[in-house]
Enzyme design. Sequence first.
Site, PDB file in Angstrom:
ATOM      1  N   SER A 136       0.983  -0.859  -0.068  1.00  0.00           N
ATOM      2  CA  SER A 136      -0.022  -0.191  -0.601  1.00  0.00           C
ATOM      3  C   SER A 136       1.009   1.124   0.383  1.00  0.00           C
ATOM      4  O   SER A 136       2.135   0.982   1.030  1.00  0.00           O
ATOM      5  CB  SER A 136      -0.760   0.041   1.138  1.00  0.00           C
ATOM      6  N   TYR A 159      -2.574   5.741  -3.510  1.00  0.00           N
ATOM      7  CA  TYR A 159      -3.788   6.529  -3.477  1.00  0.00           C
ATOM      8  C   TYR A 159      -3.338   8.014  -4.058  1.00  0.00           C
ATOM      9  O   TYR A 159      -2.733   8.243  -3.475  1.00  0.00           O
ATOM     10  CB  TYR A 159      -4.419   6.515  -1.390  1.00  0.00           C
ATOM     11  N   THR A 172      -6.694   2.800  -6.477  1.00  0.00           N
ATOM     12  CA  THR A 172      -7.497   3.080  -6.247  1.00  0.00           C
ATOM     13  C   THR A 172      -8.496   4.239  -6.674  1.00  0.00           C
ATOM     14  O   THR A 172      -7.863   5.709  -5.695  1.00  0.00           O
ATOM     15  CB  THR A 172      -7.283   2.374  -4.685  1.00  0.00           C
ATOM     16  N   LYS A 183      -8.327  -0.085  -9.653  1.00  0.00           N
ATOM     17  CA  LYS A 183      -8.958  -0.736  -8.266  1.00  0.00           C
ATOM     18  C   LYS A 183     -10.119  -0.591  -7.971  1.00  0.00           C
ATOM     19  O   LYS A 183      -9.967   1.244  -7.455  1.00  0.00           O
ATOM     20  CB  LYS A 183      -8.157  -0.728  -7.415  1.00  0.00           C
ATOM     21  N   HIS A 231     -13.357  -2.316  -1.758  1.00  0.00           N
ATOM     22  CA  HIS A 231     -13.157  -2.050  -0.887  1.00  0.00           C
ATOM     23  C   HIS A 231     -13.253  -3.257   0.686  1.00  0.00           C
ATOM     24  O   HIS A 231     -12.569  -2.839   2.011  1.00  0.00           O
ATOM     25  CB  HIS A 231     -12.505  -0.466  -0.579  1.00  0.00           C
TER      26      HIS A 231
END
Length: 408
Positions: free
Chosen positions: A122, A146, A172, A241, A265
């Site tokens: 991440s 992100y 994402t 995503k 999520h």
Amino acid sequence: MTYYYKGFPQSERDEKIDMINLDELERRVKDIMPEGAYYYIASGSENEWTWRNNTSAFNHYQIIPRALTDMDHPSTDTEFMGMKLKTPVMISPIACHGIAHKDAEIATQKGAAMAGALFASSTYANKSVEEIAAAAPEAPRFLQLYLSKDWKFNEMVLDLAKKAGYKGILLTVDALVSGYREANLRTNFTYPVPLDFFTRYLGGKGEGQSVAQMYAASAQKIGPEDVKRIKEISGLPVFVKGVMSGDDAKRSIEAGADGIVVSNHGGREIDGAPATIDVLPEVARAVNHQVPIILDSGVRRGSHVFKALAMGADLVGIGRPYLYGLALGGPQGVASVIEQLNKELLIDMQLTGCKTIEDVKHADIRNIHYDRDDWPSNTDPRIRKAYPVTKENQIKPSEDAHTGASAH
């Protein structure tokens, strides 16, 4: 076995985990993980309807067994984007693995490598992309992005990931703001361990921040041009995503996406969204084999992996279970979680005559309605009653007896 970072306990375990199924790990991990950290993992948004139904919805679909297939010794080996993997089970990105283990994403990467699985780390990882890559240099890995409002930050992240040998980016798009996660509010959860990218760029921001505060720094507006820009900067394949409809899958491909991740999520964003397995057929029809598809959210069984593959996925991601495995067993615990899913998957493959993962993608799946489809097994600890002890049903100790039965 336990290390303390500013008073926060972190597991130091590195051992295989004996388990009957993945669900029991969620109960066992409470013994070693603080309440706030546990509920950061083991919760969804609002009333958690989507979080619960992500798993139960797999029961909407049934696997049709096959007879007289003249097949044995199935294999979970598969190939994805040119990467040779030992399993179709993927380690999906979750922030801050340091809440589960002292070595955080380093330990997770080692466990994924042991199992021959693709690992996606991440943007909100505790460890650096260089440290993660060094943990298993030959292992394949993706980076989840992100997208930040600050493109200098985005460029730093993408540049470092590429230099560290990451093979792809998961952008994402379903978390522009944080879902209303009541468990985090009730426990006053904040990230207890520094997040590497934020430490590099902002000198420590991340530690002590709430989930909502972290999301506030992310872009609240993402469009097709962002996909193109990320591809240009990174030079890597970009998967979108958080796709939950055929229209969004088409829009993503038109924007240049190299793959689709069907995900809600893990039920942590919009409560009331459908389960991912229920929208997978629509997305697969829209994609029509133009790009690979990954599915995550709610996967707890080998049969779930089987169904997702048969219904259009190329890889199947897991999230919460591997963090429980990380806390309970470190790298070997992560590998144990994947091995458990492989064990169950191989049984389904044998009983349907599927020798390869490619065969699974052509398996017969039906949708037959049943009134109630989410009962646990009758030996599940949540409902199992104490077994009666009588004079007649007890096994007498004997050096010569090897029945395999349980003694009381």
